[in-house]
Motif scaffolding. Sequence first.
Motif, PDB file in Angstrom:
ATOM      1  N   CYS A 191      -2.374   1.202   5.580  1.00  0.00           N
ATOM      2  CA  CYS A 191      -1.376   2.249   5.316  1.00  0.00           C
ATOM      3  C   CYS A 191      -0.336   1.841   4.290  1.00  0.00           C
ATOM      4  CB  CYS A 191      -0.689   2.647   6.614  1.00  0.00           C
ATOM      5  SG  CYS A 191       0.400   1.369   7.317  1.00  0.00           S
ATOM      6  N   GLY A 192      -0.280   0.558   3.913  1.00  0.00           N
ATOM      7  CA  GLY A 192       0.739   0.134   2.968  1.00  0.00           C
ATOM      8  C   GLY A 192       2.130   0.360   3.528  1.00  0.00           C
ATOM      9  N   THR A 193       3.016   0.961   2.752  1.00  0.00           N
ATOM     10  CA  THR A 193       4.383   1.217   3.200  1.00  0.00           C
ATOM     11  C   THR A 193       4.516   2.549   3.932  1.00  0.00           C
ATOM     12  OG1 THR A 193       4.911   2.042   0.974  1.00  0.00           O
ATOM     13  CG2 THR A 193       5.443  -0.251   1.458  1.00  0.00           C
ATOM     14  N   GLY A 194       3.392   3.167   4.266  1.00  0.00           N
ATOM     15  CA  GLY A 194       3.392   4.266   5.222  1.00  0.00           C
ATOM     16  C   GLY A 194       3.648   5.650   4.697  1.00  0.00           C
ATOM     17  N   GLY A 195       3.768   5.803   3.392  1.00  0.00           N
ATOM     18  CA  GLY A 195       4.150   7.100   2.842  1.00  0.00           C
ATOM     19  C   GLY A 195       3.225   8.251   3.213  1.00  0.00           C
ATOM     20  N   THR A 196       1.919   8.029   3.146  1.00  0.00           N
ATOM     21  CA  THR A 196       0.976   9.113   3.424  1.00  0.00           C
ATOM     22  C   THR A 196       0.998   9.516   4.890  1.00  0.00           C
ATOM     23  OG1 THR A 196      -0.455   8.457   1.591  1.00  0.00           O
ATOM     24  CG2 THR A 196      -1.441   9.814   3.302  1.00  0.00           C
ATOM     25  N   SER A 197       1.031   8.553   5.793  1.00  0.00           N
ATOM     26  CA  SER A 197       1.101   8.867   7.218  1.00  0.00           C
ATOM     27  C   SER A 197       2.372   9.646   7.552  1.00  0.00           C
ATOM     28  CB  SER A 197       1.032   7.587   8.055  1.00  0.00           C
ATOM     29  OG  SER A 197      -0.296   7.127   8.181  1.00  0.00           O
ATOM     30  N   LEU A 198       3.476   9.272   6.948  1.00  0.00           N
ATOM     31  CA  LEU A 198       4.731   9.972   7.216  1.00  0.00           C
ATOM     32  C   LEU A 198       4.683  11.407   6.713  1.00  0.00           C
ATOM     33  CD1 LEU A 198       7.277   7.116   6.411  1.00  0.00           C
ATOM     34  CD2 LEU A 198       6.589   7.965   8.656  1.00  0.00           C
ATOM     35  N   ILE A 199       3.976  11.638   5.619  1.00  0.00           N
ATOM     36  CA  ILE A 199       3.828  13.006   5.104  1.00  0.00           C
ATOM     37  C   ILE A 199       2.976  13.850   6.042  1.00  0.00           C
ATOM     38  CG2 ILE A 199       2.783  14.383   3.258  1.00  0.00           C
ATOM     39  CD1 ILE A 199       3.660  12.169   1.306  1.00  0.00           C
ATOM     40  N   HIS A 200       1.916  13.260   6.581  1.00  0.00           N
ATOM     41  CA  HIS A 200       1.008  14.017   7.446  1.00  0.00           C
ATOM     42  C   HIS A 200       1.533  14.161   8.879  1.00  0.00           C
ATOM     43  CE1 HIS A 200      -2.013  14.425   4.454  1.00  0.00           C
ATOM     44  NE2 HIS A 200      -2.412  13.157   4.454  1.00  0.00           N
ATOM     45  N   ALA A 201       2.503  13.376   9.252  1.00  0.00           N
ATOM     46  CA  ALA A 201       2.975  13.339  10.638  1.00  0.00           C
ATOM     47  C   ALA A 201       3.332  14.709  11.226  1.00  0.00           C
ATOM     48  CB  ALA A 201       4.158  12.387  10.757  1.00  0.00           C
ATOM     49  N   PRO A 202       4.003  15.598  10.508  1.00  0.00           N
ATOM     50  CA  PRO A 202       4.365  16.892  11.103  1.00  0.00           C
ATOM     51  C   PRO A 202       3.165  17.767  11.461  1.00  0.00           C
ATOM     52  CG  PRO A 202       5.707  16.440   9.162  1.00  0.00           C
ATOM     53  CD  PRO A 202       4.587  15.442   9.163  1.00  0.00           C
ATOM     54  N   ASN A 203       1.990  17.433  10.942  1.00  0.00           N
ATOM     55  CA  ASN A 203       0.815  18.282  11.123  1.00  0.00           C
ATOM     56  C   ASN A 203      -0.094  17.837  12.264  1.00  0.00           C
ATOM     57  OD1 ASN A 203       1.147  19.997   8.577  1.00  0.00           O
ATOM     58  ND2 ASN A 203       1.160  17.934   7.739  1.00  0.00           N
ATOM     59  N   VAL A 204       0.237  16.702  12.915  1.00  0.00           N
ATOM     60  CA  VAL A 204      -0.640  16.162  13.956  1.00  0.00           C
ATOM     61  C   VAL A 204       0.183  15.703  15.158  1.00  0.00           C
ATOM     62  CG1 VAL A 204      -2.380  15.433  12.279  1.00  0.00           C
ATOM     63  CG2 VAL A 204      -0.585  13.822  12.981  1.00  0.00           C
ATOM     64  N   LYS A 205      -0.516  15.322  16.220  1.00  0.00           N
ATOM     65  CA  LYS A 205       0.131  14.831  17.435  1.00  0.00           C
ATOM     66  C   LYS A 205       0.647  13.409  17.258  1.00  0.00           C
ATOM     67  CE  LYS A 205      -0.925  13.861  22.325  1.00  0.00           C
ATOM     68  NZ  LYS A 205      -2.009  13.877  23.335  1.00  0.00           N
ATOM     69  N   HIS A 206      -0.230  12.509  16.745  1.00  0.00           N
ATOM     70  CA  HIS A 206       0.144  11.099  16.658  1.00  0.00           C
ATOM     71  C   HIS A 206      -0.687  10.408  15.594  1.00  0.00           C
ATOM     72  CE1 HIS A 206      -0.103   6.768  17.822  1.00  0.00           C
ATOM     73  NE2 HIS A 206       1.198   6.950  17.967  1.00  0.00           N
ATOM     74  N   ILE A 207      -0.078   9.422  14.926  1.00  0.00           N
ATOM     75  CA  ILE A 207      -0.791   8.584  13.950  1.00  0.00           C
ATOM     76  C   ILE A 207      -0.497   7.122  14.256  1.00  0.00           C
ATOM     77  CG2 ILE A 207      -1.146   7.976  11.523  1.00  0.00           C
ATOM     78  CD1 ILE A 207      -0.090  10.726  10.744  1.00  0.00           C
ATOM     79  N   LEU A 208      -1.545   6.324  14.378  1.00  0.00           N
ATOM     80  CA  LEU A 208      -1.417   4.872  14.393  1.00  0.00           C
ATOM     81  C   LEU A 208      -1.717   4.406  12.977  1.00  0.00           C
ATOM     82  CD1 LEU A 208      -1.154   2.062  15.682  1.00  0.00           C
ATOM     83  CD2 LEU A 208      -3.591   2.208  16.272  1.00  0.00           C
ATOM     84  N   ALA A 209      -0.714   3.847  12.308  1.00  0.00           N
ATOM     85  CA  ALA A 209      -0.855   3.426  10.910  1.00  0.00           C
ATOM     86  C   ALA A 209      -0.779   1.907  10.845  1.00  0.00           C
ATOM     87  CB  ALA A 209       0.234   4.056  10.050  1.00  0.00           C
ATOM     88  N   THR A 210      -1.799   1.282  10.276  1.00  0.00           N
ATOM     89  CA  THR A 210      -1.909  -0.171  10.325  1.00  0.00           C
ATOM     90  C   THR A 210      -2.076  -0.785   8.948  1.00  0.00           C
ATOM     91  OG1 THR A 210      -4.321  -0.219  10.554  1.00  0.00           O
ATOM     92  CG2 THR A 210      -3.023   0.035  12.573  1.00  0.00           C
ATOM     93  N   ASP A 211      -1.709  -2.046   8.865  1.00  0.00           N
ATOM     94  CA  ASP A 211      -1.841  -2.807   7.631  1.00  0.00           C
ATOM     95  C   ASP A 211      -1.820  -4.284   7.993  1.00  0.00           C
ATOM     96  OD1 ASP A 211      -1.138  -1.880   4.443  1.00  0.00           O
ATOM     97  OD2 ASP A 211      -1.086  -4.006   4.909  1.00  0.00           O
ATOM     98  N   ILE A 212      -2.472  -5.111   7.229  1.00  0.00           N
ATOM     99  CA  ILE A 212      -2.437  -6.545   7.525  1.00  0.00           C
ATOM    100  C   ILE A 212      -1.208  -7.232   6.932  1.00  0.00           C
ATOM    101  CG2 ILE A 212      -4.938  -6.694   7.721  1.00  0.00           C
ATOM    102  CD1 ILE A 212      -4.954  -8.129   5.014  1.00  0.00           C
ATOM    103  N   SER A 213      -0.449  -6.523   6.105  1.00  0.00           N
ATOM    104  CA  SER A 213       0.763  -7.092   5.513  1.00  0.00           C
ATOM    105  C   SER A 213       1.975  -6.757   6.380  1.00  0.00           C
ATOM    106  CB  SER A 213       0.979  -6.540   4.105  1.00  0.00           C
ATOM    107  OG  SER A 213       2.286  -6.846   3.651  1.00  0.00           O
ATOM    108  N   SER A 214       2.607  -7.763   6.942  1.00  0.00           N
ATOM    109  CA  SER A 214       3.784  -7.540   7.778  1.00  0.00           C
ATOM    110  C   SER A 214       4.950  -6.988   6.958  1.00  0.00           C
ATOM    111  CB  SER A 214       4.198  -8.842   8.466  1.00  0.00           C
ATOM    112  OG  SER A 214       4.537  -9.846   7.515  1.00  0.00           O
ATOM    113  N   LYS A 215       5.031  -7.369   5.683  1.00  0.00           N
ATOM    114  CA  LYS A 215       6.109  -6.872   4.831  1.00  0.00           C
ATOM    115  C   LYS A 215       5.928  -5.390   4.538  1.00  0.00           C
ATOM    116  CE  LYS A 215       8.242 -10.804   4.417  1.00  0.00           C
ATOM    117  NZ  LYS A 215       9.565 -11.023   5.044  1.00  0.00           N
TER     118      LYS A 215
END
Length: 251
Positions: A81-105
Amino acid sequence: MNLKRSLSFLPLTESLSASSSKLHRTMSTTSTPVDTTAKFWDKMAPGYFKSPIKDLDAYQTKLELTQQYLKPDMDLLEFGCGTGGTSLIHAPNVKHILATDISSKMIEIAKKQADEKQVANVDFKVASVDELSNSIPSNSLDGVLGLSILHLVDNRQEVMKQTYNWLKPGGYFFTSTVCINDMKVAPLVRLIAPVAQWLGFFPPLSVISSDQLRQDFKDAGFSIEKEWRPTKPNGKPDKDTAVFIIGRKPK
């Protein structure tokens, strides 16, 4: 930025730079350990977050195409998911999103963005696909986002089969993939990629074609629900851009 993560540190072409993004965020591979790849993208995270989307129209089109399939009761996963921009955009349209990345930063920035935007239905987690395979039940997800990632893993077919396993019957796999073998820069990439990887400039890069990618979808069990690419002025698909494919698990 367009397709979430760029190879701006290796200026092949503007198109490749704009779309070959989320290298880091996927999973363990045999040639590049997760910790090595994660450290690489930890260093890139601040610059990546600040970089503008280079093809905003294409990005917006992919968002709109995705949202045509989203429903308020859906549970989604985004890996890489990187810095999460796409998941945050889609969030209002769904129940829940688990967004993951191997980079802690990257995840650190994503969580901060979620707090600032007051988005409560997206959980950001540091995890590889291998780790997720042990924690997400089969047939449990309505959709999976894998954007700008399939060309950046060694085990693409395994990732696609794992995604198929996670999805409920009728679930969707939303992808955007750089098919370098379709592009004019393919010979150059084949030449410099092994050296760049050896020097530590970027993690694995698969030189694939859109034909091969379609076959990978079919081999994993998906039907192709939608395919889109930006077009040239003559109306033909621009093969120097990423191909957006929505795969569906049969009901």
